[in-house]
Structure formats: structure tokens, C-alpha cells
Design a protein around this motif. Structure first.
Motif, PDB file in Angstrom:
ATOM      1  N   THR A 177      -7.953   3.150  -8.108  1.00 52.47           N
ATOM      2  CA  THR A 177      -8.909   2.516  -9.011  1.00 52.47           C
ATOM      3  C   THR A 177      -8.207   1.567  -9.974  1.00 52.47           C
ATOM      4  O   THR A 177      -8.699   0.472 -10.252  1.00 52.47           O
ATOM      5  CB  THR A 177      -9.692   3.584  -9.795  1.00 52.47           C
ATOM      6  OG1 THR A 177     -10.331   4.455  -8.873  1.00 52.47           O
ATOM      7  CG2 THR A 177     -10.728   2.958 -10.694  1.00 52.47           C
ATOM      8  N   ALA A 178      -7.057   1.973 -10.464  1.00 55.54           N
ATOM      9  CA  ALA A 178      -6.292   1.104 -11.367  1.00 55.54           C
ATOM     10  C   ALA A 178      -5.917  -0.198 -10.660  1.00 55.54           C
ATOM     11  O   ALA A 178      -6.050  -1.281 -11.233  1.00 55.54           O
ATOM     12  CB  ALA A 178      -5.040   1.831 -11.855  1.00 55.54           C
ATOM     13  N   ASN A 179      -5.466  -0.087  -9.420  1.00 54.25           N
ATOM     14  CA  ASN A 179      -5.133  -1.281  -8.640  1.00 54.25           C
ATOM     15  C   ASN A 179      -6.347  -2.180  -8.445  1.00 54.25           C
ATOM     16  O   ASN A 179      -6.263  -3.398  -8.583  1.00 54.25           O
ATOM     17  CB  ASN A 179      -4.596  -0.866  -7.267  1.00 54.25           C
ATOM     18  CG  ASN A 179      -3.147  -1.192  -7.101  1.00 54.25           C
ATOM     19  OD1 ASN A 179      -2.613  -2.029  -7.804  1.00 54.25           O
ATOM     20  ND2 ASN A 179      -2.514  -0.535  -6.175  1.00 54.25           N
ATOM     21  N   TYR A 189      -5.018   9.288 -13.920  1.00 55.52           N
ATOM     22  CA  TYR A 189      -6.064   8.368 -13.465  1.00 55.52           C
ATOM     23  C   TYR A 189      -5.823   8.087 -11.992  1.00 55.52           C
ATOM     24  O   TYR A 189      -4.764   8.386 -11.437  1.00 55.52           O
ATOM     25  CB  TYR A 189      -6.045   7.068 -14.271  1.00 55.52           C
ATOM     26  CG  TYR A 189      -4.694   6.393 -14.325  1.00 55.52           C
ATOM     27  CD1 TYR A 189      -4.311   5.489 -13.341  1.00 55.52           C
ATOM     28  CD2 TYR A 189      -3.801   6.661 -15.350  1.00 55.52           C
ATOM     29  CE1 TYR A 189      -3.076   4.878 -13.386  1.00 55.52           C
ATOM     30  CE2 TYR A 189      -2.566   6.054 -15.410  1.00 55.52           C
ATOM     31  CZ  TYR A 189      -2.202   5.159 -14.425  1.00 55.52           C
ATOM     32  OH  TYR A 189      -0.977   4.547 -14.469  1.00 55.52           O
ATOM     33  N   TYR A 215       3.433   2.634  -7.840  1.00 51.60           N
ATOM     34  CA  TYR A 215       3.122   3.789  -8.693  1.00 51.60           C
ATOM     35  C   TYR A 215       3.888   5.029  -8.252  1.00 51.60           C
ATOM     36  O   TYR A 215       4.359   5.809  -9.071  1.00 51.60           O
ATOM     37  CB  TYR A 215       1.615   4.080  -8.673  1.00 51.60           C
ATOM     38  CG  TYR A 215       0.815   3.109  -9.501  1.00 51.60           C
ATOM     39  CD1 TYR A 215       0.550   3.378 -10.830  1.00 51.60           C
ATOM     40  CD2 TYR A 215       0.320   1.928  -8.950  1.00 51.60           C
ATOM     41  CE1 TYR A 215      -0.190   2.495 -11.600  1.00 51.60           C
ATOM     42  CE2 TYR A 215      -0.411   1.039  -9.712  1.00 51.60           C
ATOM     43  CZ  TYR A 215      -0.665   1.331 -11.032  1.00 51.60           C
ATOM     44  OH  TYR A 215      -1.388   0.462 -11.787  1.00 51.60           O
ATOM     45  N   TYR A 227       0.065  10.882 -12.917  1.00 48.62           N
ATOM     46  CA  TYR A 227      -0.888   9.946 -13.492  1.00 48.62           C
ATOM     47  C   TYR A 227      -2.215  10.665 -13.695  1.00 48.62           C
ATOM     48  O   TYR A 227      -2.681  11.371 -12.811  1.00 48.62           O
ATOM     49  CB  TYR A 227      -1.089   8.738 -12.574  1.00 48.62           C
ATOM     50  CG  TYR A 227       0.187   7.986 -12.294  1.00 48.62           C
ATOM     51  CD1 TYR A 227       0.772   7.192 -13.262  1.00 48.62           C
ATOM     52  CD2 TYR A 227       0.812   8.075 -11.062  1.00 48.62           C
ATOM     53  CE1 TYR A 227       1.951   6.506 -13.013  1.00 48.62           C
ATOM     54  CE2 TYR A 227       1.983   7.398 -10.801  1.00 48.62           C
ATOM     55  CZ  TYR A 227       2.547   6.618 -11.778  1.00 48.62           C
ATOM     56  OH  TYR A 227       3.715   5.944 -11.526  1.00 48.62           O
ATOM     57  N   SER A 278       2.465   5.437 -18.774  1.00 48.05           N
ATOM     58  CA  SER A 278       1.148   6.038 -18.554  1.00 48.05           C
ATOM     59  C   SER A 278       1.222   7.390 -17.849  1.00 48.05           C
ATOM     60  O   SER A 278       0.198   8.060 -17.716  1.00 48.05           O
ATOM     61  CB  SER A 278       0.255   5.082 -17.748  1.00 48.05           C
ATOM     62  OG  SER A 278       0.726   4.984 -16.412  1.00 48.05           O
TER      63      SER A 278
END
Length: 194
Positions: free
Chosen positions: A80-82, A76, A137, A74, A68
Motif C-alpha cells: 500500500t505504501a508503494n 503498515y 523495504y 513495518y 518507520s
């Protein structure tokens, strides 16, 4: 409990009470015995599917995170992804619980209940888990996916050492040898092959 019931039925039928296959020769197969075997097979299949799913999901997580990235960054919000991942896991867990409640009803085994003493300690592992997931990440900025998976095995070593120090539990010589071999393997896997 099921095993004891089957064994008692075999003993009541007369003959040898050894419980081996030779002593059962010529006796009719009980419905309970067949149901028990089919239940064991269903449990084995369920465990196999869960093990395979866990293997695929944990190994693909690192690959998908690295995949990704665009130009090393990243596109994004990592936070928020977590949050979305944990929200999805919570929703799936609640859906599974609702399914169990629909089939079995609410029982003492599946009822949601807790005490204040339990809730007080929940934030400790939750914060550690949050930090681990966020750091994951950022680690991928410096390490590739296979290297990360190898280095992740170092947590087994730290768990063993902390297990010995904090819980004061003795580890066998074989366990210490396994820790040393694992540490050597993780170290040599990171050596430059050039």
C-alpha cells in the motif's frame, strides 16, 4: 538558435567578427543578450534546485524507511505504501502538466500521445520498478541505511557490464577502472570494522 541570432547581430554591427569581449567593447548591450543571460541564470537556478531536491529525496528515502520500522517490522502494508507513493507521483506529474497547459497551451511538445508499440513495452520496466521498490523495504531488515546506499552503487557496475554485454558498446579503460574502484569501495565499506 538564440546564440546564432546574437552572433549575427554582433556581426551586423561592424567591427571584428571574432565574437570575443574585446570586439564588443564600446558597443551597446543588446536587450536580446541581457534576456539570454537572465534566461541562462534562471535555467541554472532551476537545475540547481532540482539537483538539490533529488539529492535530499533519494538520500532521505532510505533513512525514512528505516525510521518507520518498529521492532524490526513495518506497522503498515509495504504494498500500500508503494501504491500511494506512485499515486502521489502521478498526481504531481499531472498537476505539473496541467500548469504547463494553462501557461503555454497544448502544443506538439507537451501533448499526451502514444502508440500501441510504446504502450506494449511499458509493463516491462514498470514490473522491474515495482519489484525493486518492494524489495527495498525487505532489504532494510538486514542492512542499515548507509550500507544500503553504498550497496546501491553496485547497480552502476551491473549497468556497465550489461551495457557492454547486451548493447555491445565498448567501455574505455578509465570507465573499467572506475567500475573496479567502485566495486572495491562498496566491498570494503561492508567489512566489519572490529
Amino acid at each position: 538558435m538564440e546564440y546564432r541570432k546574437i552572433k549575427d547581430e554582433d556581426n551586423d554591427g561592424g567591427g571584428s567578427s571574432s565574437g570575443d569581449l574585446e570586439s564588443l567593447r564600446g558597443k551597446p548591450i543588446s536587450v536580446t543578450n541581457v534576456a539570454s543571460k537572465s534566461s541562462e541564470l534562471a535555467n541554472w537556478k532551476r537545475k540547481s534546485v532540482v539537483t538539490l531536491a533529488l539529492t535530499v529525496l533519494t538520500s532521505s528515502q532510505a533513512i525514512l524507511i528505516v525510521w518507520s520500522k518498529r521492532a524490526g517490522k513495518y506497522e503498515y502494508s509495504v504494498t500500500t505504501a508503494n501504491f500511494l507513493v506512485e499515486t502521489l507521483k502521478c498526481a504531481l506529474s499531472l498537476a505539473a502538466l496541467a500548469r504547463i497547459w494553462n501557461h503555454e497551451g497544448v502544443t506538439d511538445d507537451n501533448r499526451l500521445s502514444t502508440t500501441l508499440d510504446e504502450v506494449i513495452v511499458y509493463p516491462i520496466p514498470a514490473v522491474l520498478y515495482l519489484v525493486k521498490n518492494l524489495l527495498q523495504y525487505y532489504i532494510f531488515a538486514y542492512v542499515d541505511a548507509p550500507g544500503y546506499q553504498i550497496l546501491k552503487n553496485l547497480n552502476i557496475i551491473s549497468t556497465g557490464v550489461l551495457y557492454r554485454i547486451i548493447l555491445k558498446k565498448k567501455l574505455s579503460e578509465i570507465q573499467w577502472a572506475a567500475f573496479i574502484l567502485l566495486c572495491c569501495g562498496c566491498t570494503t565499506a561492508q567489512l566489519n570494522s572490529k
